[in-house]
Design a protein around this motif. Structure first.
Motif, PDB file in Angstrom:
ATOM      1  N   LEU A 165       0.852  -1.017  -0.014  1.00  0.00           N
ATOM      2  CA  LEU A 165      -0.123  -0.064  -0.053  1.00  0.00           C
ATOM      3  C   LEU A 165       0.878   1.185   0.111  1.00  0.00           C
ATOM      4  O   LEU A 165       1.807   1.402   0.626  1.00  0.00           O
ATOM      5  CB  LEU A 165      -0.951   0.081   1.243  1.00  0.00           C
ATOM      6  N   ILE A 166       0.647   2.054  -0.980  1.00  0.00           N
ATOM      7  CA  ILE A 166       1.426   3.270  -1.088  1.00  0.00           C
ATOM      8  C   ILE A 166       0.578   4.613  -0.897  1.00  0.00           C
ATOM      9  O   ILE A 166      -0.651   4.624  -1.346  1.00  0.00           O
ATOM     10  CB  ILE A 166       2.106   3.365  -2.392  1.00  0.00           C
ATOM     11  N   LEU A 179      -9.277   6.680   0.457  1.00  0.00           N
ATOM     12  CA  LEU A 179      -9.278   5.831   1.696  1.00  0.00           C
ATOM     13  C   LEU A 179     -10.548   4.826   1.579  1.00  0.00           C
ATOM     14  O   LEU A 179     -10.404   3.596   1.739  1.00  0.00           O
ATOM     15  CB  LEU A 179      -9.257   6.425   2.889  1.00  0.00           C
ATOM     16  N   GLU A 180     -11.590   5.331   1.750  1.00  0.00           N
ATOM     17  CA  GLU A 180     -12.897   4.754   1.544  1.00  0.00           C
ATOM     18  C   GLU A 180     -12.998   3.677   0.770  1.00  0.00           C
ATOM     19  O   GLU A 180     -13.620   2.380   0.785  1.00  0.00           O
ATOM     20  CB  GLU A 180     -14.206   5.511   1.676  1.00  0.00           C
ATOM     21  N   ALA A 181     -12.979   3.960  -0.630  1.00  0.00           N
ATOM     22  CA  ALA A 181     -13.080   3.113  -1.780  1.00  0.00           C
ATOM     23  C   ALA A 181     -11.942   1.972  -1.730  1.00  0.00           C
ATOM     24  O   ALA A 181     -12.253   0.568  -1.985  1.00  0.00           O
ATOM     25  CB  ALA A 181     -12.692   4.005  -3.122  1.00  0.00           C
ATOM     26  N   ALA A 182     -10.802   2.294  -1.322  1.00  0.00           N
ATOM     27  CA  ALA A 182      -9.463   1.286  -1.393  1.00  0.00           C
ATOM     28  C   ALA A 182      -9.854   0.131  -0.123  1.00  0.00           C
ATOM     29  O   ALA A 182      -9.824  -0.816  -0.311  1.00  0.00           O
ATOM     30  CB  ALA A 182      -8.189   2.085  -1.009  1.00  0.00           C
ATOM     31  N   ALA A 183     -10.226   0.712   0.761  1.00  0.00           N
ATOM     32  CA  ALA A 183     -10.489   0.092   1.995  1.00  0.00           C
ATOM     33  C   ALA A 183     -11.760  -1.125   1.877  1.00  0.00           C
ATOM     34  O   ALA A 183     -11.783  -2.114   2.380  1.00  0.00           O
ATOM     35  CB  ALA A 183     -11.018   0.717   3.394  1.00  0.00           C
ATOM     36  N   ALA A 184     -12.744  -0.677   0.847  1.00  0.00           N
ATOM     37  CA  ALA A 184     -13.822  -1.382   0.592  1.00  0.00           C
ATOM     38  C   ALA A 184     -13.595  -2.352  -0.340  1.00  0.00           C
ATOM     39  O   ALA A 184     -14.560  -3.535  -0.745  1.00  0.00           O
ATOM     40  CB  ALA A 184     -15.115  -0.597  -0.139  1.00  0.00           C
ATOM     41  N   VAL A 185     -12.308  -2.375  -1.023  1.00  0.00           N
ATOM     42  CA  VAL A 185     -12.190  -3.503  -1.976  1.00  0.00           C
ATOM     43  C   VAL A 185     -11.911  -4.795  -1.274  1.00  0.00           C
ATOM     44  O   VAL A 185     -11.143  -4.986  -0.334  1.00  0.00           O
ATOM     45  CB  VAL A 185     -10.836  -3.025  -2.697  1.00  0.00           C
ATOM     46  N   LYS A 232      -8.412 -11.264  -1.241  1.00  0.00           N
ATOM     47  CA  LYS A 232      -8.312 -12.774  -1.437  1.00  0.00           C
ATOM     48  C   LYS A 232      -7.283 -13.292  -0.257  1.00  0.00           C
ATOM     49  O   LYS A 232      -6.170 -12.670  -0.154  1.00  0.00           O
ATOM     50  CB  LYS A 232      -7.855 -13.190  -2.778  1.00  0.00           C
ATOM     51  N   GLY A 233      -7.789 -14.243   0.197  1.00  0.00           N
ATOM     52  CA  GLY A 233      -6.709 -14.916   1.023  1.00  0.00           C
ATOM     53  C   GLY A 233      -5.706 -14.315   2.047  1.00  0.00           C
ATOM     54  O   GLY A 233      -6.515 -13.542   2.915  1.00  0.00           O
ATOM     55  N   LYS A 234      -4.669 -14.333   2.334  1.00  0.00           N
ATOM     56  CA  LYS A 234      -3.764 -13.591   3.037  1.00  0.00           C
ATOM     57  C   LYS A 234      -3.800 -12.292   2.647  1.00  0.00           C
ATOM     58  O   LYS A 234      -3.178 -11.232   3.796  1.00  0.00           O
ATOM     59  CB  LYS A 234      -2.379 -14.340   2.977  1.00  0.00           C
ATOM     60  N   ALA A 235      -4.192 -11.759   1.559  1.00  0.00           N
ATOM     61  CA  ALA A 235      -3.836 -10.308   1.454  1.00  0.00           C
ATOM     62  C   ALA A 235      -4.848  -9.657   2.174  1.00  0.00           C
ATOM     63  O   ALA A 235      -4.401  -8.201   2.892  1.00  0.00           O
ATOM     64  CB  ALA A 235      -4.435 -10.109  -0.157  1.00  0.00           C
ATOM     65  N   LYS A 236      -6.072  -9.934   2.698  1.00  0.00           N
ATOM     66  CA  LYS A 236      -6.867  -9.341   3.413  1.00  0.00           C
ATOM     67  C   LYS A 236      -6.172  -9.133   4.870  1.00  0.00           C
ATOM     68  O   LYS A 236      -6.140  -8.001   5.466  1.00  0.00           O
ATOM     69  CB  LYS A 236      -8.198 -10.136   3.742  1.00  0.00           C
ATOM     70  N   LYS A 237      -5.426 -10.215   5.452  1.00  0.00           N
ATOM     71  CA  LYS A 237      -4.900 -10.266   6.713  1.00  0.00           C
ATOM     72  C   LYS A 237      -3.761  -9.080   6.502  1.00  0.00           C
ATOM     73  O   LYS A 237      -3.349  -8.352   7.262  1.00  0.00           O
ATOM     74  CB  LYS A 237      -4.514 -11.556   6.972  1.00  0.00           C
ATOM     75  N   ARG A 238      -2.803  -9.052   5.520  1.00  0.00           N
ATOM     76  CA  ARG A 238      -1.842  -8.348   5.507  1.00  0.00           C
ATOM     77  C   ARG A 238      -2.003  -6.657   5.098  1.00  0.00           C
ATOM     78  O   ARG A 238      -1.408  -5.901   5.588  1.00  0.00           O
ATOM     79  CB  ARG A 238      -0.969  -8.708   4.352  1.00  0.00           C
ATOM     80  N   GLU A 267      -4.842  -5.382   6.589  1.00  0.00           N
ATOM     81  CA  GLU A 267      -5.052  -4.599   7.713  1.00  0.00           C
ATOM     82  C   GLU A 267      -4.113  -3.495   8.579  1.00  0.00           C
ATOM     83  O   GLU A 267      -4.360  -2.613   8.678  1.00  0.00           O
ATOM     84  CB  GLU A 267      -5.791  -5.714   8.754  1.00  0.00           C
ATOM     85  N   PRO A 268      -2.984  -4.094   8.746  1.00  0.00           N
ATOM     86  CA  PRO A 268      -1.957  -3.326   9.494  1.00  0.00           C
ATOM     87  C   PRO A 268      -1.673  -1.905   8.505  1.00  0.00           C
ATOM     88  O   PRO A 268      -1.099  -1.053   8.944  1.00  0.00           O
ATOM     89  CB  PRO A 268      -0.971  -4.154   9.930  1.00  0.00           C
ATOM     90  N   LEU A 269      -1.516  -2.342   7.390  1.00  0.00           N
ATOM     91  CA  LEU A 269      -1.208  -1.379   6.376  1.00  0.00           C
ATOM     92  C   LEU A 269      -2.074  -0.200   6.264  1.00  0.00           C
ATOM     93  O   LEU A 269      -1.795   1.146   6.269  1.00  0.00           O
ATOM     94  CB  LEU A 269      -0.913  -1.842   4.843  1.00  0.00           C
ATOM     95  N   PHE A 270      -3.359  -0.499   6.195  1.00  0.00           N
ATOM     96  CA  PHE A 270      -4.418   0.835   6.466  1.00  0.00           C
ATOM     97  C   PHE A 270      -4.185   1.238   7.842  1.00  0.00           C
ATOM     98  O   PHE A 270      -4.594   2.725   7.755  1.00  0.00           O
ATOM     99  CB  PHE A 270      -5.826   0.046   6.389  1.00  0.00           C
TER     100      PHE A 270
END
Length: 144
Positions: free
Chosen positions: A110-111, A119-125, A128-134, A136-139
């Motif tokens: 995440l850049i 932010l709202e649109a990006a966070a709403a995407v 898949k898989g581990k991407a969701k977990k990874r 979270e701390p980036l946001f």
């Protein structure tokens, strides 16, 4: 005379902006501090005009913008497999990035370029898989 002065002033301003631009390096890795299949660092806070150089440290990776996670007006991008890639930040907002073959394994980044206007649109995407977990701390690192 006056048009030449305006042209010269604009050229000087553009050169000064380019000279102030920073370049950030992100490594594409099979294994890093956060586990397998990662970009390091996975979060970069930069400014419009800066560049992000994705370095193919370990082969077999690429860089692709995530649909719905790019600022308005930024065109979709995708590098070749195993290629270094330079992304110029042309608009303020968040840029979601994935390695196409390792996306579900959590190879994302995440850049932030200036204000996180999308932010709202990006966070709403939906991830898949581990991407969701990874993601979270980036946001959580996004500066308002």
């Amino acid at each position: 005379m006056f048009p030449k002065l305006i042209t010269a002033s604009l050229a000087a301003l553009m050169l000064a902006s380019a000279a102030n631009a920073e370049n950030f390096e992100v490594k594409m890795l099979n294994k890093g501090d956060d586990g397998a299949m990662v970009y390091e660092p996975a979060f970069v806070q930069a400014a419009v005009g800066d560049t992000i150089t994705f370095v193919s440290t370990d082969k077999g990776h690429n860089v692709e913008g995530i649909k719905g996670m790019l600022p308005e007006g930024v065109e979709a991008f995708k590098s070749g497999m195993g290629d270094d890639y330079v992304l110029t930040l042309t608009a303020e907002g968040l840029y979601g990035v994935k390695c196409t073959p390792h996306y579900s394994m959590g190879m994302i980044a995440l850049i932030q370029a200036d204000a996180p206007v999308n932010l709202e649109a990006a966070a709403a995407v939906i991830q898949k898989g581990k991407a969701k977990k990874r993601f979270e701390p980036l946001f959580e690192q996004v500066a308002q």
